[in-house]
Design an enzyme around this catalytic site. Structure first.
Site, short mmCIF file in Angstrom:
data_model
loop_
_atom_site.label_atom_id
_atom_site.label_comp_id
_atom_site.label_asym_id
_atom_site.label_seq_id
_atom_site.Cartn_x
_atom_site.Cartn_y
_atom_site.Cartn_z
N CYS A 1 -0.02 3.86 2.82
CA CYS A 1 0.19 3.31 3.98
C CYS A 1 2.09 3.70 4.18
O CYS A 1 2.40 3.91 5.37
CB CYS A 1 0.22 1.82 4.08
N CYS B 1 0.78 -1.06 0.03
CA CYS B 1 0.09 0.02 -0.03
C CYS B 1 0.95 1.33 0.01
O CYS B 1 1.49 1.74 1.05
CB CYS B 1 -1.05 -0.20 1.26
#
Length: 104
Positions: A31, A28
């Site tokens: 993230c 991600c």
């Protein structure tokens, strides 16, 4: 911030301190952008809350338990219950505001 599994997570929720958990995945992008922001803030709030990370790919039961559909997903837990959450990347000032609101 320490990366933990479901067993450690459930143990932490039994404690007295609020728990700030970053639910993330290694693939991600947002993230990866949020991680250093939370890392820095965890040092600022040291002693006020426990800061941890949970990889949702390795702990899918937690995603199901809390209905996590999008990441990054930052949740604050108090007394074993989710008190608040934030979905998506937050710049440092926004993350600080979120933490101030939830853990002082």
């Amino acid at each position: 911030m320490k990366q933990i599994d479901i067993k450690e997570f459930d143990e932490l929720l039994k404690g007295d301190k609020p728990v700030v958990c970053d639910f993330f995945a290694t693939w991600c992008g947002p993230c990866k952008m949020l991680a250093p922001v939370l890392e820095k803030l965890s040092a600022e709030y040291e002693g006020k809350a426990e800061f941890v990370k949970v990889d949702i790919d390795q702990n899918p039961e937690l995603s199901v338990r809390y209905g996590i559909m999008s990441i990054p997903y930052v949740a604050v837990f108090r007394g074993g219950e989710m008190a608040d959450n934030s979905i998506g990347f937050m710049p440092a000032d926004e993350a600080k505001e979120f933490l101030d609101k939830n853990i002082g």
